[in-house]
Design an enzyme around this catalytic site. Structure first.
Site, PDB file in Angstrom:
ATOM      1  N   CYS A 162       0.801  -1.223   0.000  1.00 36.65           N
ATOM      2  CA  CYS A 162       0.000   0.000   0.000  1.00 36.65           C
ATOM      3  C   CYS A 162       0.834   1.273   0.000  1.00 36.65           C
ATOM      4  O   CYS A 162       0.283   2.374  -0.081  1.00 36.65           O
ATOM      5  CB  CYS A 162      -0.944   0.002   1.199  1.00 36.65           C
ATOM      6  SG  CYS A 162      -1.970  -1.479   1.258  1.00 36.65           S
ATOM      7  N   HIS A 303      -2.750   7.901   5.918  1.00 33.53           N
ATOM      8  CA  HIS A 303      -3.042   6.580   5.335  1.00 33.53           C
ATOM      9  C   HIS A 303      -4.446   6.183   5.766  1.00 33.53           C
ATOM     10  O   HIS A 303      -5.220   5.695   4.951  1.00 33.53           O
ATOM     11  CB  HIS A 303      -1.987   5.580   5.794  1.00 33.53           C
ATOM     12  CG  HIS A 303      -2.039   4.274   5.064  1.00 33.53           C
ATOM     13  ND1 HIS A 303      -2.018   4.199   3.686  1.00 33.53           N
ATOM     14  CD2 HIS A 303      -2.093   2.991   5.513  1.00 33.53           C
ATOM     15  CE1 HIS A 303      -2.068   2.921   3.314  1.00 33.53           C
ATOM     16  NE2 HIS A 303      -2.126   2.180   4.410  1.00 33.53           N
ATOM     17  N   GLU A 314      -0.919   5.195  13.377  1.00 31.74           N
ATOM     18  CA  GLU A 314      -0.522   6.369  12.611  1.00 31.74           C
ATOM     19  C   GLU A 314      -0.589   7.633  13.473  1.00 31.74           C
ATOM     20  O   GLU A 314       0.267   8.519  13.368  1.00 31.74           O
ATOM     21  CB  GLU A 314      -1.405   6.516  11.374  1.00 31.74           C
ATOM     22  CG  GLU A 314      -0.921   7.573  10.403  1.00 31.74           C
ATOM     23  CD  GLU A 314      -1.657   7.526   9.081  1.00 31.74           C
ATOM     24  OE1 GLU A 314      -1.186   8.166   8.123  1.00 31.74           O
ATOM     25  OE2 GLU A 314      -2.719   6.853   8.983  1.00 31.74           O
ATOM     26  N   LYS A 335      -9.454   8.284   2.222  1.00 33.90           N
ATOM     27  CA  LYS A 335      -9.951   6.917   2.038  1.00 33.90           C
ATOM     28  C   LYS A 335     -11.368   6.780   2.552  1.00 33.90           C
ATOM     29  O   LYS A 335     -12.069   5.826   2.209  1.00 33.90           O
ATOM     30  CB  LYS A 335      -9.036   5.913   2.737  1.00 33.90           C
ATOM     31  CG  LYS A 335      -7.701   5.676   2.045  1.00 33.90           C
ATOM     32  CD  LYS A 335      -6.914   4.571   2.747  1.00 33.90           C
ATOM     33  CE  LYS A 335      -5.574   4.329   2.093  1.00 33.90           C
ATOM     34  NZ  LYS A 335      -4.614   5.427   2.311  1.00 33.90           N
ATOM     35  N   HIS A 340      -9.762   2.168   0.006  1.00 35.73           N
ATOM     36  CA  HIS A 340      -8.316   1.944   0.001  1.00 35.73           C
ATOM     37  C   HIS A 340      -7.912   1.393  -1.367  1.00 35.73           C
ATOM     38  O   HIS A 340      -8.196   0.249  -1.692  1.00 35.73           O
ATOM     39  CB  HIS A 340      -7.937   0.965   1.107  1.00 35.73           C
ATOM     40  CG  HIS A 340      -6.463   0.844   1.328  1.00 35.73           C
ATOM     41  ND1 HIS A 340      -5.523   1.390   0.479  1.00 35.73           N
ATOM     42  CD2 HIS A 340      -5.757   0.218   2.323  1.00 35.73           C
ATOM     43  CE1 HIS A 340      -4.316   1.105   0.926  1.00 35.73           C
ATOM     44  NE2 HIS A 340      -4.431   0.407   2.050  1.00 35.73           N
ATOM     45  N   PHE A 401       1.628  -3.694   3.949  1.00 34.09           N
ATOM     46  CA  PHE A 401       1.976  -5.020   4.457  1.00 34.09           C
ATOM     47  C   PHE A 401       3.478  -5.246   4.266  1.00 34.09           C
ATOM     48  O   PHE A 401       4.062  -4.866   3.253  1.00 34.09           O
ATOM     49  CB  PHE A 401       1.216  -6.102   3.698  1.00 34.09           C
ATOM     50  CG  PHE A 401      -0.219  -6.294   4.134  1.00 34.09           C
ATOM     51  CD1 PHE A 401      -0.805  -5.488   5.097  1.00 34.09           C
ATOM     52  CD2 PHE A 401      -0.996  -7.302   3.579  1.00 34.09           C
ATOM     53  CE1 PHE A 401      -2.121  -5.673   5.493  1.00 34.09           C
ATOM     54  CE2 PHE A 401      -2.312  -7.499   3.957  1.00 34.09           C
ATOM     55  CZ  PHE A 401      -2.865  -6.695   4.921  1.00 34.09           C
TER      56      PHE A 401
END
Length: 414
Positions: A162, A303, A314, A335, A340, A401
Site C-alpha cells: 500500500c 493513510h 498512525e 480513504k 483503500h 503489508f
C-alpha cells in the site's frame, strides 16, 4: 540540488474519471463506496467496495490494445494520458522519448489470475487465455504507458504493497534530482475487484463487513465504529519535472515535490509495529529532506485505512514525529471517500496534497461521527466537512503489508 515540480495530473478514481471530478467529490465529502456490481458476492461476506464507475477505456487508448490489458493497466494508461495533456506534453515527442515511468502497483492483474485459473481447471488443464501472463504481471502497467506514449527512459514498477504509489513518486524524485531524467511520469494503479481478493483480504479480518444496509458509511477512519478497510481501485499519474526545465518551456506548476522518506518496520507480515517508531522515522526523514520543520506542515493526508491498528498507530507516529506541533496539524483521510486503492493509494493521496496546496482547501474525513479517543485517536482529523485555508506545505503517508513506510512532502511554489 535540482528541484522537482508537478506539472501535470491525471486520475481515475471511485469518485470520477478525471482529476476535476475526483477533487470535486472530495471537497463535497462524497462517498465512492457502494454495493459491489462487477462480480457475484452471493457466497462472500463482504458486499461493498469503492468501484470506478462508467469508465470507457476507448476514450483514452486504442481499443485493440485495451483488450490486451488488465484493468489496472487501463487505469494507468488513462491517467497517464490525462496527465500528459494537462502538462502540455502529449505531443512533445522530443521530450517524451527521454522520459521515464515509475509506477506503483501493489498486486497487479489479480482478476486476470482468477479468470485464467478458472479456465485452466474447468478445461482439465488444457486451456488458458493466451494473454494471461502479459496481463497479470505487475510491470505491464509501466510498460503499457511507455508503449502508448513513446517513452524510452526506464519503465520501473515499485511494489511495496500500500506504499507503492508513494514510493514510486519518491524514487522518481530521486532520479530527477540526480540528473538522470528531466521528466518522469510517476504514480500508481490498482484494480483487484474480484472474489479472490475479496475473500483473501477478508480471511485476514482486514475488510469492513457490517455496513451492508448503507455502504457509504463503511469507510470511517479514526471513528469509534470503524471495522476494517474498503477495497478501492483506480490510477493516478503525476508528471514530475525538473524545475528549470519546466520554467523554460512555460509549464504550469502545481507544487514542488520537496521531500521523501522511507523505512521498514521489520516487524510483521501484515500488522504495523504498534510503537510507531519506524513510521515516525520516515516522517522525520521526509521533513529533513524537504527542509521543513514540523510546525511548517499545514496538512497531513493520512493513510487512515479505517482499521483499528492503522489509525491508532498512525496517530502515534504523528505524535512522535511532530511533537507539540501535532495538535495544530490538519489531518484527513480521503480513504473515507475513495476506499483503500492499494497500490494507487499513495499516488491518489499525493494528488490530493497537490490540489490542497493549489486551491487552499483541506478535504474532510467523512463518517467521523465519534473520534476514537479511547483507542488512541486524539488529533484533528477534519471531521465531515472540509476547511478552506492556505496550505503551504502538505505531507502524505502510506504504510503497507511487510512494514513498508513511505512519506512525501509537497511545497507551494511562489
Amino acid at each position: 540540488m535540482r528541484r522537482v515540480v508537478v506539472t501535470g495530473l491525471g486520475c481515475v478514481s471511485p469518485l470520477g474519471n478525471s482529476v476535476e471530478e475526483t477533487w470535486a467529490g472530495l471537497k463535497a465529502g462524497k462517498s465512492g463506496v457502494s454495493t459491489i456490481t462487477v462480480y457475484n458476492t452471493d457466497n462472500l461476506k463482504v458486499k461493498y467496495a469503492a468501484e470506478v464507475k462508467n469508465f470507457e477505456a476507448d476514450k483514452y487508448m486504442d481499443s485493440k490494445a485495451a483488450r490486451k490489458m488488465a484493468t489496472y493497466c487501463k487505469f494507468a494508461v488513462a491517467a497517464a494520458k490525462m496527465a500528459l495533456e494537462d502538462s502540455d506534453l502529449l505531443d512533445k515527442k522530443d521530450i517524451l522519448e527521454d522520459a521515464a515511468v515509475y509506477l506503483g502497483v501493489g498486486i497487479g492483474g489479480l482478476e486476470v489470475t482468477e479468470k485464467s485459473m478458472k479456465s485452466y481447471f474447468d478445461s482439465n488443464q488444457t486451456r488458458m487465455p493466451p494473454m494471461t501472463v502479459p496481463e497479470l504481471i505487475p510491470n505491464e502497467g509501466a510498460g503499457n504507458i511507455s508503449i502508448a506514449f513513446g517513452l524510452h527512459g526506464a519503465a520501473h514498477t515499485v511494489a511495496t504493497a500500500c506504499a507503492s504509489g508513494t514510493d514510486a513518486i519518491g524514487n522518481a524524485l530521486d532520479q530527477i534530482r540526480c540528473g538522470r531524467y528531466d521528466v518522469i511520469l510517476a504514480g500508481g494503479a490498482e484494480s483487484t475487484h474480484c472474489g479472490f481478493a475479496n475473500l483473501g483480504f477478508n480471511v485476514l479480518q482486514a475488510l469492513s463487513t457490517k455496513w451492508v444496509d448503507d455502504p457509504s458509511k463503511a469507510s470511517r477512519p479514526f471513528d469509534k465504529q470503524r471495522d476494517g478497510f474498503i477495497m478501492g481501485e483506480g490510477g493516478t499519474i503525476l508528471v514530475l519535472e525538473e524545475y528549470e526545465h519546466a520554467k523554460a518551456r512555460g509549464a504550469k506548476i502545481y507544487a514542488e515535490v520537496a521531500g521523501y522518506g522511507a523505512s521498514c518496520d521489520g516487524y510483521h507480515l501484515t500488522a504495523p509495529n504498534p510503537d510507531g517508531v519506524c513510521g515516525a522515522k520516515a516522517m522525520t526523514i521526509a521533513m529533513k529532506d524537504a527542509g521543513v520543520k514540523p510546525e511548517d506542515v499545514t496538512y497531513y493526508n493520512a493513510h487512515g485505512t479505517s482499521t483499528h491498528l492503522n489509525d491508532s498507530g498512525e496517530t502515534q507516529m504523528l505524535h512522535m514525529a511532530f511533537g507539540d506541533a501535532a495538535k495544530n496539524l490538519k489531518i484527513s483521510s480521503t480513504k473515507s471517500m475513495t476506499g483503500h486503492c492499494l497500490g494507487n493509494a499513495g499516488s491518489l493521496e499525493a494528488m490530493v496534497c497537490v490540489k490542497a496546496i493549489q486551491e487552499g482547501f483541506i478535504p474532510p474525513t467523512i463518517n467521523l461521527d465519534e473520534v476514537d479517543v479511547e483507542g488512541g485517536c486524539d488529533l484533528d482529523y477534519t471531521p465531515n466537512k472540509g476547511v478552506e485555508m492556505p496550505v503551504n506545505v502538505a505531507m502524505s503517508g502510506n504504510f503497507g503489508f511487510g512494514g513498508h513506510n513511505g512519506i512525501l512532502v509537497f511545497k507551494k511554489v511562489e
